[in-house]
Structure formats: structure tokens, C-alpha cells
Enzyme design. Sequence first.
Site, PDB file in Angstrom:
ATOM      1  N   CYS A 190      37.994  88.816  41.733  1.00  0.00           N
ATOM      2  CA  CYS A 190      37.783  87.892  40.856  1.00  0.00           C
ATOM      3  C   CYS A 190      37.089  86.892  41.428  1.00  0.00           C
ATOM      4  O   CYS A 190      36.382  85.638  40.659  1.00  0.00           O
ATOM      5  CB  CYS A 190      38.132  87.313  39.565  1.00  0.00           C
ATOM      6  SG  CYS A 190      38.547  89.419  38.261  1.00  0.00           S
ATOM      7  N   HIS A 201      35.544  81.376  36.075  1.00  0.00           N
ATOM      8  CA  HIS A 201      35.320  82.517  36.203  1.00  0.00           C
ATOM      9  C   HIS A 201      35.578  83.063  35.223  1.00  0.00           C
ATOM     10  O   HIS A 201      36.202  82.020  34.278  1.00  0.00           O
ATOM     11  CB  HIS A 201      36.546  82.943  36.778  1.00  0.00           C
ATOM     12  CG  HIS A 201      36.934  83.800  36.688  1.00  0.00           C
ATOM     13  ND1 HIS A 201      35.660  85.749  37.054  1.00  0.00           N
ATOM     14  CD2 HIS A 201      37.640  85.765  36.396  1.00  0.00           C
ATOM     15  CE1 HIS A 201      36.797  86.871  36.429  1.00  0.00           C
ATOM     16  NE2 HIS A 201      37.404  86.865  36.288  1.00  0.00           N
ATOM     17  N   ASN A 228      34.222  89.791  31.659  1.00  0.00           N
ATOM     18  CA  ASN A 228      34.744  89.553  32.422  1.00  0.00           C
ATOM     19  C   ASN A 228      34.082  90.482  33.633  1.00  0.00           C
ATOM     20  O   ASN A 228      34.110  91.919  33.961  1.00  0.00           O
ATOM     21  CB  ASN A 228      36.216  90.255  32.920  1.00  0.00           C
ATOM     22  CG  ASN A 228      36.871  89.509  34.002  1.00  0.00           C
ATOM     23  OD1 ASN A 228      36.328  89.101  35.367  1.00  0.00           O
ATOM     24  ND2 ASN A 228      38.298  90.052  33.931  1.00  0.00           N
TER      25      ASN A 228
END
Length: 323
Positions: free
Chosen positions: A114, A250, A280
Site C-alpha cells: 500500500c 492512503h 482500499n
Amino acid sequence: MTTRAVVIGAGHYLPERVVENAEFEASLDTTDEWIRARSGIERRHFAAEGQTTSDLATRAARAALSDARLEPDDIDAIILATSTADLTFPSAATMVQAALGMTRGFAFDVQAVCAGFIFALANANALILSGQAKRVLVIGAETFSRLMDWTDRGTCVLFGDGAGALVIEARDGEGTTADRGILSTDLNSDGRHRDILYVDGGVSTGTTGHLRMEGKEVFRHAVEKLAQTAQTALDKAGLDSGDVDWIVPHQANIRIIAGTAKKMNLPMDNVIVTVQDHGNTSAASIPLALSVGKARGQIKTGDLLVTEAIGGGLAWGAVVLRW
């Protein structure tokens, strides 16, 4: 004069299939309300059968090039952040290079889960500052739906597929914080925490594997480390949180996003939030949020941005840039 790596184009792509939270209710012990309350996610996009990470990346790249009014051969390098490359090798970046018809320069992947786009952006900055490239196409693209255990309600409802891209160009600055471009970067990792977020497959197992996560532990590390790396990057640039126009985090969980903003003493009005629509998307989430924020008219030329992410590894980092 000082060379700066300046964003001159942004673009993104989302697969056509939209999956609302309610779709999971038929197969899992979960509800739309449960998912929203714990993550802030309302829907996400899933890639079609046969649609690969490099396909998504190529579409986002074309959108960014169009925004920058450039052709593929105007680019010197492609850096693609992904944990879901089409094949073990070659890199998905070279597949994008071929799909764009780019016949010069070089291309490679970066894998920091990520946090991948932060690491890719820092690498693009280094290439430009060292004079190895004048223009770099930086992409984050993922098909995380291919890594899900569809019986694990704690993970499979959280992730989506997508891609975002920026075109970064070398430009002259005055060497002050008023310059456009990347003003500082901060990268970190700590391999001792690998077991709280990982995929249980790969070359060593001969399987693709599934994503495994200890949610409470990831949450605890995320809020602390994201605020810390953002502050470190601001300190390196000679700035503080009061100078920030936008946090572009993020997009993993609305509670992590809100907790990080609180630690930085910034209101949610100063945060670009897209997690409700995308879930996500790992390395794609920051460039997606940047592109969407620009398209919404939120992010404007001259705005000061802090963007930060944490992912498996653990790996985490932040970039301070003036749009």
C-alpha cells in the site's frame, strides 16, 4: 536555481463493475452498516475477467498523458507501483510501456504494497534530481480482488481494484518552499512486523495465496506511523501542518484517515477522501485520490499537499509536494 520534480498531469481508471456493500450480504455474515461503520467503505470496483493490472495501469497512464498534453515517447521512464503484477516477470511496467507504444526510455515495477506509490514517487524524484530522466510516468495499479479469501469478512470487503497515474517533469525552482514540485520525501520499513499483513502465497508455495491481516495491529501501527512520517517529511521541507492545504492519505479506512488528521491537528475538511467509493486499492489509492481531487476542483495549482501511506512489510512513508 534548483531542479524540482513537478506534477504536470494526473489521470485514473476504475473498472466498470461496481460492487456495493450489500452484495456481500448473500455470502458473508456482514451488512452494509457493519462495513460502513468499521471502514467507511460503501462500494468498490472489481476488474473484469481477463482484465489485468497492466490493463488498468495503461488506461490511467493514457489519461495522465492526455492531461499533461504529452505523447508516450515524451516520457523517459515509467515506474509502476503494484503488488499484483500480471506475471512474476517481466514487470507490469514494461507491459504498459509496450501497450502505450513507447519505444524509448525504461520501465520498472516497485513493490511496497500500500506504500508502493510513495516509494515510486520518491524514486521518480531521485531520477529527476540526478538528471537520469526529465519526465517520469508514475503509476499505482492493483487488482487486489484476485488475492481475496471470500470467506474472510474481515478482509474481502475492504479492497478494490483501480489505477492512478501522475506525469512528473523536471522544472527549475528557486529552492524555496514556494516552489512547485516535490519538496521532501520520507521512506521507512520494519520487517519485524511482516506477519500482521501479508499474502500467504508466492514462488515459495507455488500458489497465488490470499491476503491475511491482523486488523487491530495494522490500525495501531498505521495511525502512529502515518502521522510520524508526515511530520518528518514536513520537517525536512521546513514546513509545518499549518502550511498544508490538503492531506492526501492512503485510502484504507476512514478511522485511520481521521485519526491521522487529528494527530496532525488538521480538520477533515483538509483531507481528500475517496475510500467510500473505491475501498482500499493499495498502491493505486493515492494517485486515484490525487486525480479525483483534481477533477473535483479541490486540488489546485500551488496547493501544498502531504501524501502518506503504510502497507505490508511494514513499509511506510510520506511525500510533501506543491501541486
